[in-house]
Scaffold this motif. Structure first.
Motif, mmCIF file in Angstrom:
data_model
loop_
_atom_site.group_PDB
_atom_site.id
_atom_site.type_symbol
_atom_site.label_atom_id
_atom_site.label_comp_id
_atom_site.label_asym_id
_atom_site.label_seq_id
_atom_site.Cartn_x
_atom_site.Cartn_y
_atom_site.Cartn_z
ATOM 1 N N ASN A 80 78.849 48.776 83.318
ATOM 2 C CA ASN A 80 79.742 49.081 84.444
ATOM 3 C C ASN A 80 81.035 48.276 84.373
ATOM 4 O O ASN A 80 82.104 48.773 84.726
ATOM 5 N N ILE A 81 80.935 47.025 83.950
ATOM 6 C CA ILE A 81 82.123 46.162 83.973
ATOM 7 C C ILE A 81 82.920 46.198 82.679
ATOM 8 O O ILE A 81 84.129 45.978 82.688
ATOM 9 N N VAL A 82 82.258 46.475 81.556
ATOM 10 C CA VAL A 82 82.936 46.448 80.260
ATOM 11 C C VAL A 82 83.652 47.770 79.991
ATOM 12 O O VAL A 82 83.143 48.844 80.318
ATOM 13 N N HIS A 83 84.827 47.686 79.409
ATOM 14 C CA HIS A 83 85.614 48.875 79.064
ATOM 15 C C HIS A 83 84.789 49.795 78.153
ATOM 16 O O HIS A 83 84.109 49.311 77.236
ATOM 17 N N PRO A 84 84.828 51.115 78.388
ATOM 18 C CA PRO A 84 84.047 52.051 77.563
ATOM 19 C C PRO A 84 84.240 51.871 76.064
ATOM 20 O O PRO A 84 83.286 52.006 75.292
ATOM 21 N N ASP A 85 85.466 51.562 75.647
ATOM 22 C CA ASP A 85 85.727 51.381 74.221
ATOM 23 C C ASP A 85 85.110 50.098 73.668
ATOM 24 O O ASP A 85 85.045 49.910 72.444
ATOM 25 N N ASP A 86 84.659 49.205 74.567
ATOM 26 C CA ASP A 86 84.094 47.924 74.136
ATOM 27 C C ASP A 86 82.598 47.825 74.401
ATOM 28 O O ASP A 86 82.020 46.735 74.286
ATOM 29 N N HIS A 87 81.963 48.956 74.730
ATOM 30 C CA HIS A 87 80.516 48.934 74.988
ATOM 31 C C HIS A 87 79.724 48.476 73.762
ATOM 32 O O HIS A 87 78.600 47.992 73.884
ATOM 33 N N HIS A 88 80.325 48.632 72.596
ATOM 34 C CA HIS A 88 79.617 48.216 71.378
ATOM 35 C C HIS A 88 79.480 46.695 71.303
ATOM 36 O O HIS A 88 78.610 46.189 70.577
ATOM 37 N N PRO A 90 78.431 44.315 73.716
ATOM 38 C CA PRO A 90 77.087 43.875 74.119
ATOM 39 C C PRO A 90 75.996 44.473 73.231
ATOM 40 O O PRO A 90 74.997 43.810 72.947
ATOM 41 N N ASP A 91 76.195 45.722 72.786
ATOM 42 C CA ASP A 91 75.210 46.346 71.894
ATOM 43 C C ASP A 91 75.113 45.585 70.575
ATOM 44 O O ASP A 91 74.013 45.322 70.064
ATOM 45 N N ASP A 92 76.278 45.215 70.009
ATOM 46 C CA ASP A 92 76.300 44.478 68.748
ATOM 47 C C ASP A 92 75.671 43.097 68.912
ATOM 48 O O ASP A 92 75.009 42.590 68.003
ATOM 49 N N SER A 93 75.888 42.502 70.089
ATOM 50 C CA SER A 93 75.311 41.187 70.360
ATOM 51 C C SER A 93 73.785 41.253 70.354
ATOM 52 O O SER A 93 73.100 40.409 69.761
ATOM 53 N N ILE A 94 73.249 42.282 71.000
ATOM 54 C CA ILE A 94 71.792 42.462 71.035
ATOM 55 C C ILE A 94 71.246 42.669 69.631
ATOM 56 O O ILE A 94 70.256 42.038 69.228
ATOM 57 N N THR A 95 71.910 43.549 68.866
ATOM 58 C CA THR A 95 71.470 43.804 67.489
ATOM 59 C C THR A 95 71.524 42.535 66.646
ATOM 60 O O THR A 95 70.611 42.264 65.850
ATOM 61 N N HIS A 96 72.588 41.757 66.849
ATOM 62 C CA HIS A 96 72.759 40.516 66.095
ATOM 63 C C HIS A 96 71.581 39.573 66.317
ATOM 64 O O HIS A 96 71.044 38.995 65.364
ATOM 65 N N TYR A 97 71.175 39.414 67.580
ATOM 66 C CA TYR A 97 70.105 38.461 67.881
ATOM 67 C C TYR A 97 68.709 39.032 67.654
ATOM 68 O O TYR A 97 67.739 38.274 67.563
ATOM 69 N N GLN A 98 68.614 40.343 67.554
ATOM 70 C CA GLN A 98 67.330 40.927 67.155
ATOM 71 C C GLN A 98 67.053 40.650 65.687
ATOM 72 O O GLN A 98 65.906 40.668 65.242
ATOM 73 N N GLY A 107 82.958 37.295 70.537
ATOM 74 C CA GLY A 107 83.792 38.488 70.485
ATOM 75 C C GLY A 107 84.816 38.535 71.606
ATOM 76 O O GLY A 107 84.776 37.746 72.555
ATOM 77 N N VAL A 108 85.743 39.475 71.484
ATOM 78 C CA VAL A 108 86.779 39.703 72.492
ATOM 79 C C VAL A 108 86.564 41.085 73.073
ATOM 80 O O VAL A 108 86.317 42.043 72.337
ATOM 81 N N PHE A 109 86.635 41.194 74.398
ATOM 82 C CA PHE A 109 86.366 42.478 75.039
ATOM 83 C C PHE A 109 87.123 42.568 76.369
ATOM 84 O O PHE A 109 87.669 41.575 76.857
#
Length: 236
Positions: A80-88, A90-98, A107-109
């Motif tokens: 909801n708070i992150v710009h649509p073009d930057d949704h990746h 938080p997704d990339d962060s999750i993948t990184h720590y998985q 990152g910058v967003f």
């Protein structure tokens, strides 16, 4: 030891414990004040649930209380708070720590307050905070800083962003093969296809094929972008 002495000793111990408790409360209040007043959004993010705790700065800068975030769901809140073009991000962060191998994530967003239309730029860092029984990362400690306030160190900020871009482009170029890097280096030095072929003792068609693959891997649309990226990474 007489009963009077025992009572006196007990009273002294109680008084000492009460003093230590008072000091401990003072330290906790002091640390809590720092956490909530620091000019940065501090929060805990669960890899499955998203944000599960945040400081008051986070609530004030984005307009959602911790109770509202928990009711909404931490992941839904992030989208909801992150710009649509930057949704990746938080997704990339999750993948990184998985697939965590020790290197932390940053990152910058863009994100915005719930009652505002304009997005603000944030720079954020994450750190593995807790693990589950399988020794996998479960929670992240995150710190995001709003970059929109007037900077008093403009030159340093520009240089920092350049250095960060250079680092990212170096990582990007690592996806290239050795021969592709050699070709890109010569492109950045101003060599044309024929000159590169002569320099590397390969055919012009092979050079063209390498250049095509390089642009596909780096996602550049033209030679100018290719050269710019290469030089930012230290080639040429």
């Amino acid at each position: 030891m007489s009963e009077t002495q025992t009572t006196s000793t007990t009273t002294e111990k109680i008084a000492e414990l009460e003093k230590q408790l008072l000091e401990l409360r003072g330290k906790c209040d002091f640390l809590e004040r720092i956490v909530h007043e620091v000019p940065a959004n501090i929060y805990l993010s669960d890899l499955e649930q998203g944000l599960v705790w945040c400081n008051k700065t986070n609530e004030e800068s984005l307009g959602y209380s911790l109770e509202e975030i928990r009711e909404m769901g931490g992941l839904e809140y992030m989208y909801n708070i992150v710009h649509p073009d930057d949704h990746h991000i938080p997704d990339d962060s999750i993948t990184h720590y998985q697939n965590f191998e020790g290197a932390e994530y940053g990152g910058v967003f863009r994100a915005k307050h719930r009652h505002e239309k304009e997005y603000k730029w944030f720079i954020g860092w994450a750190k593995a905070f807790s693990k589950n029984g399988a020794d996998q990362v479960k929670e992240l400690l995150c710190v995001d800083v709003d970059m929109s306030p007037r900077m008093n160190t403009d030159k340093q900020l520009v240089q920092a962003l350049r250095d960060n871009l250079k680092h990212k482009n170096k990582l990007l170029i690592k996806c290239l093969r050795k021969r592709e890097i050699e070709v890109l280096d010569l492109v950045c030095k101003g060599y044309n296809t024929k000159a590169i072929a002569e320099k590397l003792f390969i055919s012009p068609n092979t050079v063209s094929t390498h250049r095509k693959h390089i642009q596909q891997k780096l996602g550049t649309a033209n030679v100018a972008d290719l050269v710019s990226l290469g030089k930012e990474a230290g080639l040429g």
